[in-house]
Scaffold this active site. Structure first.
Site, short mmCIF file in Angstrom:
data_model
loop_
_atom_site.label_atom_id
_atom_site.label_comp_id
_atom_site.label_asym_id
_atom_site.label_seq_id
_atom_site.Cartn_x
_atom_site.Cartn_y
_atom_site.Cartn_z
N PHE A 111 0.81 -1.22 0.00
CA PHE A 111 0.00 0.00 0.00
C PHE A 111 0.85 1.27 0.00
O PHE A 111 0.39 2.33 -0.42
CB PHE A 111 -0.97 -0.01 1.19
CG PHE A 111 -0.40 0.47 2.49
CD1 PHE A 111 -0.64 1.76 2.95
CD2 PHE A 111 0.35 -0.36 3.31
CE1 PHE A 111 -0.14 2.21 4.16
CE2 PHE A 111 0.86 0.07 4.51
CZ PHE A 111 0.61 1.36 4.94
N LYS A 112 2.09 1.15 0.43
CA LYS A 112 2.95 2.34 0.46
C LYS A 112 3.16 2.93 -0.94
O LYS A 112 3.46 4.12 -1.09
CB LYS A 112 4.30 2.00 1.08
CG LYS A 112 4.23 1.37 2.47
CD LYS A 112 3.68 2.30 3.50
CE LYS A 112 3.57 1.67 4.87
NZ LYS A 112 4.84 1.45 5.54
N ASP A 113 3.02 2.11 -1.98
CA ASP A 113 3.19 2.61 -3.35
C ASP A 113 2.21 3.73 -3.68
O ASP A 113 2.51 4.62 -4.48
CB ASP A 113 2.98 1.48 -4.37
CG ASP A 113 4.10 0.45 -4.37
OD1 ASP A 113 5.25 0.84 -4.13
OD2 ASP A 113 3.82 -0.74 -4.61
N LEU A 116 3.83 6.75 -2.21
CA LEU A 116 5.23 7.00 -2.55
C LEU A 116 5.49 7.09 -4.04
O LEU A 116 6.48 7.71 -4.45
CB LEU A 116 6.10 5.92 -1.90
CG LEU A 116 6.20 6.10 -0.38
CD1 LEU A 116 6.88 4.91 0.27
CD2 LEU A 116 6.95 7.38 -0.04
N THR A 144 7.81 0.48 3.32
CA THR A 144 8.10 1.85 2.92
C THR A 144 9.39 1.94 2.13
O THR A 144 9.48 2.65 1.12
CB THR A 144 8.18 2.77 4.16
OG1 THR A 144 6.88 2.89 4.73
CG2 THR A 144 8.70 4.15 3.79
#
Length: 462
Positions: A111-113, A116, A144
């Protein structure tokens, strides 16, 4: 839109300056000076938008002219063009009362994509516009780091150093970071746990002279752009789950360790999204569950679990919530955080605890319960959960009530945590990009957990 510090000792700044500052120069966290209010009519209009269109509208509220709309649109479109699913964050229904919001369709399957990819493009945009150098420094409990590296690898004017706890991330997470062979990437494997890595980052950023001298920028969720990007999928998922019914009771169950993901949901609710419940799911490192239940925020014994990205005791975004809990009183927050630094705990009064319990439900998931949830949903629904998502689903099963629809945030692809999946005799096939990692050489340095050792590495790299 201006941004201010939770501790009140930074003059109001614009969006781009807030992104560049990362951690506020007074040690606090940056927040919008005013949370935009979204009307029911606007929600009805947004319901028809694609994910990228929705992201553009929400970002526009917070950027407010700091970036021309056509430039912002290109940043958004470029960021989400890298996702494997055309919906970006599709909602999958598991049964009549539970769906999962799949947040793992980006380049690194986490989910960090979602934040980011945008932040990496944003930093590149700022670097080009300002003809400036950007040195990104971040810590990761697993996801992350890979997402941040993927967002900026090979980009001119940007260097990135990521700290991760040595031996305390999954093998796939480690490979995603350490098989990147770009000259602008440095991976440091720190002897310690994630809280040690996070402490080093915060202390280095708190040295304002050092931060400015070496052009340090934040990639962790202390950066307000991360939070703003994550609010988008709450709106998007709500529209899918409510199906146009204004009376629908839609909950979100959020696996969280650093409080960033669930704070994004809290922010969406304060903007006017009619969320019914925000369910905070933790693992055995359950400092946040204890806070919601008892009003005491105090790190306890560190546990390694099957959901390592949540193996966190000190939640870096917690201060943002305290700021709103205490009525945006920066003096009160400064006193609370000074007390926490001195005594290692925060205790809130009974009236504040009632507010917390109105804002959140909370449930801590034990290791065995996490695995059992993965097994039961695989058997009964034919759906494979990763261990973090399983914590969110287990919490939903405990706290959701009849007549409610719950969306559990699915934060990573199960292939990233095969060590846990194999414990319950489930075999999975790795997606091709993950399988390919095992044939690549790793590039990382193992270092001790002192500020001095990290600083030495940074000076030679930057």
């Amino acid at each position: 839109m201006d941004y201010i510090s939770t501790r009140g000792k930074v003059e109001a700044i614009g969006f781009v300056d807030a992104v560049l500052m990362g951690l506020a120069n007074d040690g606090g966290l940056l927040v919008p000076s005013l949370i935009p209010s979204v009307s029911a009519d606007t929600l009805n209009q947004w319901e028809k938008l694609s994910y990228s269109e929705l992201a553009l509208e929400i970002f526009t509220l917070f950027v407010d002219g700091d970036i021309p709309r056509e430039d912002l649109k290109k940043l958004v479109d470029d960021s989400y063009a890298t996702f494997r699913d055309p919906e970006v964050t599709p909602v999958r229904r598991l049964n009549d009362s539970l769906s999962v919001l799949e947040l793992f369709h980006g380049p690194t399957f986490a989910f960090k994509d979602i934040a980011l990819q945008f932040l990496g493009n944003l930093y590149s945009y700022i670097s080009r516009k300002n003809n400036s150098i950007i040195h990104i420094l971040g810590a990761t409990s697993g996801d992350t780091g890979a997402s941040a590296i993927e967002g900026v690898r090979g980009k001119e004017g940007i260097r990135i150093c990521i700290l991760h706890p040595h031996g305390k991330v999954s093998k796939v997470q480690e490979l995603q970071m350490t098989t990147v062979n770009d000259a602008n990437v440095l991976n440091l494997s720190v002897e310690g746990n994630f809280d040690d890595c996070q402490r080093i980052i915060k202390e280095l950023f708190a040295d304002v002279d050092f931060k400015h001298r070496y052009h340090l920028r934040a990639i962790n969720s202390i950066n307000i752009a991360r939070i703003l990007a994550q609010t988008v999928y709450y709106f998007y998922a709500y529209f899918q789950a409510a199906k146009g019914d204004p009376a629908a009771k839609v909950n979100f169950s959020v696996p969280t360790g650093n409080f960033g993901d669930i704070f994004a949901g809290y922010l969406a609710k304060r903007m006017g999204l009619p969320v019914n419940k925000l369910i905070l799911a933790t693992n055995e490192n359950n400092i946040l569950e204890r806070f919601v239940r008892e009003g005491v925020y105090e790190p306890g014994e560190f546990h390694m679990t099957y959901s390592p990205s949540m193996d966190i005791q000190v939640a870096s975004n917690f201060e943002r919530y305290l700021y709103y809990l205490y009525g945006e009183d920066s003096q009160a927050i400064s006193a609370l955080m000074d007390g926490f630094k001195k005594d290692g705990r925060i205790v809130i009064p009974e009236d504040k605890l009632r507010t917390v319990q109105a804002d959140f439900g909370a449930y801590g998931v034990k290791n065995d319960e996490c695995l059992a949830t993965i097994g039961s949903y695989h058997k009964e629904n034919g759906y494979l959960l990763d261990p973090h998502t399983a914590c969110g689903v287990a919490a939903a099963d405990k706290l959701a009530e009849a007549g409610e629809v719950t969306v559990a945030l699915s934060t990573a692809h199960p292939a990233k945590f095969d060590e846990a999946i194999r414990l319950i005799d489930i075999e999975q096939t790795y997606p091709a990009p993950i399988q390919a990692l095992f044939n690549k050489p790793q590039i990382q340095k193992v270092v001790g957990g002192s500020n001095e050792e990290i600083t030495e590495q940074l000076l030679s790299f930057f």
